[in-house]
Structure formats: C-alpha cells, structure tokens
Motif scaffolding. Structure first.
Motif, PDB file in Angstrom:
ATOM      1  N   GLY A 121      56.339  41.832  60.239  1.00 42.38           N
ATOM      2  CA  GLY A 121      57.422  42.642  59.688  1.00 42.38           C
ATOM      3  C   GLY A 121      57.029  43.242  58.354  1.00 42.38           C
ATOM      4  N   LYS A 122      57.595  44.372  58.037  1.00 41.79           N
ATOM      5  CA  LYS A 122      57.244  45.077  56.809  1.00 41.79           C
ATOM      6  C   LYS A 122      58.002  44.555  55.598  1.00 41.79           C
ATOM      7  CE  LYS A 122      56.017  49.342  59.255  1.00 41.79           C
ATOM      8  NZ  LYS A 122      54.570  49.089  59.136  1.00 41.79           N
ATOM      9  N   ASN A 123      59.126  43.913  55.793  1.00 40.14           N
ATOM     10  CA  ASN A 123      59.945  43.442  54.679  1.00 40.14           C
ATOM     11  C   ASN A 123      59.543  42.040  54.244  1.00 40.14           C
ATOM     12  OD1 ASN A 123      61.527  45.843  54.672  1.00 40.14           O
ATOM     13  ND2 ASN A 123      62.726  45.036  56.382  1.00 40.14           N
ATOM     14  N   ILE A 124      58.276  41.883  53.943  1.00 36.49           N
ATOM     15  CA  ILE A 124      57.758  40.601  53.479  1.00 36.49           C
ATOM     16  C   ILE A 124      56.927  40.831  52.224  1.00 36.49           C
ATOM     17  CG2 ILE A 124      57.703  39.455  55.735  1.00 36.49           C
ATOM     18  CD1 ILE A 124      54.736  40.193  55.908  1.00 36.49           C
ATOM     19  N   ASN A 125      56.768  39.777  51.447  1.00 28.57           N
ATOM     20  CA  ASN A 125      55.878  39.835  50.293  1.00 28.57           C
ATOM     21  C   ASN A 125      54.461  39.564  50.792  1.00 28.57           C
ATOM     22  OD1 ASN A 125      58.034  40.229  48.497  1.00 28.57           O
ATOM     23  ND2 ASN A 125      58.371  38.027  48.318  1.00 28.57           N
ATOM     24  N   LEU A 126      53.590  40.547  50.631  1.00 26.66           N
ATOM     25  CA  LEU A 126      52.244  40.453  51.205  1.00 26.66           C
ATOM     26  C   LEU A 126      51.208  40.922  50.201  1.00 26.66           C
ATOM     27  CD1 LEU A 126      50.483  39.907  53.730  1.00 26.66           C
ATOM     28  CD2 LEU A 126      50.927  42.270  54.427  1.00 26.66           C
ATOM     29  N   ALA A 127      50.128  40.158  50.066  1.00 25.90           N
ATOM     30  CA  ALA A 127      49.062  40.497  49.121  1.00 25.90           C
ATOM     31  C   ALA A 127      47.713  40.129  49.706  1.00 25.90           C
ATOM     32  CB  ALA A 127      49.278  39.768  47.795  1.00 25.90           C
ATOM     33  N   VAL A 128      46.668  40.608  49.058  1.00 22.19           N
ATOM     34  CA  VAL A 128      45.303  40.213  49.414  1.00 22.19           C
ATOM     35  C   VAL A 128      44.646  39.580  48.193  1.00 22.19           C
ATOM     36  CG1 VAL A 128      45.057  41.998  51.170  1.00 22.19           C
ATOM     37  CG2 VAL A 128      44.300  42.484  48.824  1.00 22.19           C
ATOM     38  N   TRP A 129      43.712  38.679  48.469  1.00 26.53           N
ATOM     39  CA  TRP A 129      42.939  37.974  47.432  1.00 26.53           C
ATOM     40  C   TRP A 129      41.483  38.235  47.772  1.00 26.53           C
ATOM     41  CZ3 TRP A 129      44.141  32.155  46.011  1.00 26.53           C
ATOM     42  CH2 TRP A 129      43.151  31.659  45.156  1.00 26.53           C
ATOM     43  N   VAL A 130      40.816  39.084  46.978  1.00 30.36           N
ATOM     44  CA  VAL A 130      39.449  39.505  47.289  1.00 30.36           C
ATOM     45  C   VAL A 130      38.596  39.461  46.027  1.00 30.36           C
ATOM     46  CG1 VAL A 130      40.147  40.958  49.235  1.00 30.36           C
ATOM     47  CG2 VAL A 130      40.036  41.959  46.955  1.00 30.36           C
ATOM     48  N   MET A 146      38.164  37.722  40.191  1.00 27.22           N
ATOM     49  CA  MET A 146      38.622  38.152  41.498  1.00 27.22           C
ATOM     50  C   MET A 146      39.848  39.052  41.343  1.00 27.22           C
ATOM     51  SD  MET A 146      37.928  34.770  43.887  1.00 27.22           S
ATOM     52  CE  MET A 146      37.672  35.748  45.382  1.00 27.22           C
ATOM     53  N   VAL A 147      40.330  39.572  42.474  1.00 31.02           N
ATOM     54  CA  VAL A 147      41.413  40.561  42.457  1.00 31.02           C
ATOM     55  C   VAL A 147      42.545  40.109  43.367  1.00 31.02           C
ATOM     56  CG1 VAL A 147      42.051  42.936  43.059  1.00 31.02           C
ATOM     57  CG2 VAL A 147      39.841  42.483  41.995  1.00 31.02           C
ATOM     58  N   ILE A 148      43.770  40.260  42.887  1.00 30.07           N
ATOM     59  CA  ILE A 148      44.956  40.148  43.717  1.00 30.07           C
ATOM     60  C   ILE A 148      45.525  41.555  43.867  1.00 30.07           C
ATOM     61  CG2 ILE A 148      47.283  39.212  43.981  1.00 30.07           C
ATOM     62  CD1 ILE A 148      45.185  37.055  44.156  1.00 30.07           C
ATOM     63  N   GLY A 149      45.736  41.980  45.108  1.00 31.03           N
ATOM     64  CA  GLY A 149      46.260  43.323  45.346  1.00 31.03           C
ATOM     65  C   GLY A 149      47.471  43.288  46.252  1.00 31.03           C
ATOM     66  N   SER A 150      48.440  44.154  45.976  1.00 36.03           N
ATOM     67  CA  SER A 150      49.651  44.252  46.777  1.00 36.03           C
ATOM     68  C   SER A 150      50.275  45.617  46.531  1.00 36.03           C
ATOM     69  CB  SER A 150      50.640  43.141  46.401  1.00 36.03           C
ATOM     70  OG  SER A 150      51.890  43.328  47.035  1.00 36.03           O
ATOM     71  N   ASP A 151      51.149  46.042  47.432  1.00 35.54           N
ATOM     72  CA  ASP A 151      51.914  47.267  47.197  1.00 35.54           C
ATOM     73  C   ASP A 151      53.044  47.038  46.209  1.00 35.54           C
ATOM     74  OD1 ASP A 151      50.501  49.079  48.737  1.00 35.54           O
ATOM     75  OD2 ASP A 151      51.595  48.606  50.575  1.00 35.54           O
ATOM     76  N   GLY A 173      45.039  44.247  41.324  1.00 37.62           N
ATOM     77  CA  GLY A 173      44.547  45.349  42.145  1.00 37.62           C
ATOM     78  C   GLY A 173      45.574  46.466  42.194  1.00 37.62           C
ATOM     79  N   GLN A 174      45.164  47.671  41.833  1.00 40.41           N
ATOM     80  CA  GLN A 174      46.100  48.797  41.748  1.00 40.41           C
ATOM     81  C   GLN A 174      46.030  49.718  42.966  1.00 40.41           C
ATOM     82  OE1 GLN A 174      44.169  49.425  37.757  1.00 40.41           O
ATOM     83  NE2 GLN A 174      46.212  50.151  37.218  1.00 40.41           N
ATOM     84  N   GLY A 178      41.977  50.803  48.777  1.00 44.19           N
ATOM     85  CA  GLY A 178      40.625  50.680  48.246  1.00 44.19           C
ATOM     86  C   GLY A 178      40.147  49.249  48.170  1.00 44.19           C
ATOM     87  N   ASN A 179      41.033  48.339  47.771  1.00 46.34           N
ATOM     88  CA  ASN A 179      40.641  46.932  47.681  1.00 46.34           C
ATOM     89  C   ASN A 179      40.331  46.344  49.048  1.00 46.34           C
ATOM     90  OD1 ASN A 179      42.877  46.359  44.919  1.00 46.34           O
ATOM     91  ND2 ASN A 179      40.656  46.426  44.855  1.00 46.34           N
ATOM     92  N   GLU A 180      41.149  46.665  50.059  1.00 44.73           N
ATOM     93  CA  GLU A 180      40.908  46.115  51.398  1.00 44.73           C
ATOM     94  C   GLU A 180      39.652  46.689  52.033  1.00 44.73           C
ATOM     95  OE1 GLU A 180      44.201  44.870  54.115  1.00 44.73           O
ATOM     96  OE2 GLU A 180      45.294  46.381  52.967  1.00 44.73           O
TER      97      GLU A 180
END
Length: 320
Positions: A121-130, A146-151, A173-174, A178-180
């Motif tokens: 689902g799109k209505n979740i808190n979602l991030a990447v750790w890279v 390291m970088v934490i990225g999210s919308d 991560g801004q 690009g981060n993914e």
C-alpha cells in the motif's frame, strides 16, 4: 524503541546487532527452515558476530510485526514482491518500514520502494537504508557513513535520529530515485571491477569509476531523479566497499566468473544487470558498461574481448 529485523542473513543479522547496540529492543525474524536462523537459534552466532541474549529470535512474522514500531527488511531483492504480498495480509498500520537491500526488480525494472508500495500500500511510512559498509569492518568498530532516504523527510529524520551513532553516521537522502538506483547499480559496477581484477586489468578500475558514474547519472536523470545523487554515498561513496574490498560479494563474483570458478554467495548485481537491460530499453538510454556485462554473463560473450572493446575503443572526446 521496538524494532523488528526481517531476514537473518549476513546483513540482517548485523542490523539486529547494530540496532540493539544503539539502545533499542530488537526482534530478529528468520524462516523456520533457514539454515542461518537455525544456526542463530542454536548458538546465537554466525561467522561474523555473536548476538546479545536480549535480542529475541522468532520465526513468526505476525509476532515480529506486532512487536515493533519500525520494521527493517533485509532479504534478497528479487524475493521482495512475494514477501511483501505476505506482509500485506498482516496488520502494518502505523508501522515504519525500512528496506535494507540494494537491487532492482529484474522482471520489471522497478525500484524496491515501488515494488513494496504496490503490494503493501502507498499510505505507509517507507524508507531505504543504503551506503557503504561491511559487517566485517563494523564489528571491529571501524566507522562509516550511510544514507536514509524517503519521500517523507520527517520519516527520514526520525529513522536517522533513532539509529545514528559514532559507528554509523547517517545523512538524509534527498532523492529517493537516485539513492535506490545508485545503491543497486554500484553492485553492477562491483561485478565489472571483479572481472577486471580476474583479468589482471585492475588498473582500469579508475576508468570504470569515472565512466560508470556518468553512465548511471544519465539513467537517473531520465528516470526523474537528480543526476548529482550518483556522486553521493549511495553510489560513488560505496565504490571503495564494492570495487576494491575483498569482502564484496559482487566484486568476488565478477572475479571468479572470468576465472571460470563457481560462486555460492548472493551477488545482487547479477539480477540488477537484467533490470538495467529493461530500464535501458524503457528510457532509451545507452548503458555501455551494463550492456557489456549482460553480454558476458547472459549471452556468454568472451569477457576479455568484450571488456577490452569497451574500455580500449577508438579515440573520442571524453565529454560530449
């Protein structure tokens, strides 16, 4: 804060160890039939580290999700869609999910956050750790960034603040695209670096770094991301840990591939090469390095001849 880590491979087990180290309650999930999970349950250690007793182990996804506010996922990138389908049947309301894998779905060319959102689902808190770092170094107290990225910048700040330490310094991560893409494709460049090592062409890794970053920056721009992101921690910043380190599975895969030897570890970059073929066609972007690797691995072209043609081709302008 209560945190669940889903996946007990090399990186997932380290993440459980690290998150516990920085002061959070942790539950580590693994599949009941997993050799890694059973080994941890019997001895609480793997070849890299010893898990503290306060980290709980479970083979129940329901238990792991109900336990935690933050859910860290560290599994094979190509298994994410089927895994997310299972998670979608469980209660994830109010949870924050962090994807700690570096890959692109091979069959579709979709980023992992896209795959996860489609299923959960799109209505979740979602991030990447890279970003860069090896378990072998971290457990010796060798720090990295390291970088934490999210919308959602508030989600980014919450995660980075919760897990920041002297061992891992986090940056915000801004640019999620690009981060993914940067994190996934550095594994591809790692395979190329390994092939150069195996062919005794290691001195060409400087050319690989220069040309690889430009190649992927064009793709990120075409996909709607910021092409400058490629020069940050998620891609170029991870080159030392991937193109030069003896710990890198992707670099090692490339090396033993050209030597004709077997490799029994997970090299995510192999599937990412397939995904990049899809993206190259979709966005009509030339990806010469990625295409050369595709020809070598999947079309069985001669590695030495293909890489020589790629790097030692006729004179041309460096920047066009």
């Amino acid at each position: 804060m209560d945190v669940a880590v889903l996946g007990c491979g090399r990186w997932g087990t380290f993440l459980a160890w690290y998150v516990n180290k920085v002061g959070h309650k942790v539950m580590l999930w693994g599949r009941e039939q997993s050799r890694n999970f059973n080994g941890l349950r019997e001895s609480r250690k793997n070849e890299y580290l010893l898990l503290p007793e306060e980290i709980e182990l479970t083979s129940s996804l329901e238990q792991a999700l109900s336990f935690a506010e933050i859910i860290i996922i560290s599994i094979s990138a190509q298994e994410l869609r089927s895994f997310a389908k299972v998670l979608s049947t469980l209660n994830s309301q109010g949870k924050t999910f962090i994807l700690c894998m570096k890959g692109i779905e091979a069959s579709s060319g979709k980023r992992l956050t896209q795959v996860f959102s489609e299923e959960v689902g799109k209505n979740i808190n979602l991030a990447v750790w890279v970003g860069p770092g090896h378990v072998q170094d971290f457990v010796k107290n060798i720090p990295n960034c390291m970088v934490i990225g999210s919308d959602n910048i508030e989600v980014t700040k919450k995660i980075a603040g919760a897990f920041n330490s002297e061992l891992i310094r986090f940056y915000y991560g801004q640019d999620l695209i690009g981060n993914e893409i940067g994190a996934a494709t550095k594994n591809v460049m790692g395979i190329a670096a390994g092939m150069l090592d195996g062919l005794n062409y290691s001195s060409l890794k400087g050319s690989l770094m220069a040309r690889g970053t430009r190649e992927i920056s064009r793709l990120i721009r075409a996909m709607g991301g910021n092409d400058v992101t490629i020069y940050g921690l998620s891609h170029l910043g991870d080159y030392e840990a991937t193109l030069f380190s003896m710990h890198s599975h992707n670099r090692k895969f490339g090396e033993v591939f050209v030597e004709g030897k077997p490799f029994d570890k997970l090299a995510e970059g192999v599937s990412t090469i397939k995904a990049l073929k899809e993206l190259s066609n979709l966005y009509e972007i030339e990806l010469p390095i990625c295409n050369a690797l595709y020809e070598i691995i999947f079309e069985h072209k001669n590695a030495k001849a293909t890489l020589e043609e790629l790097f030692l081709r006729p004179l041309k302008y460096e920047f066009q």
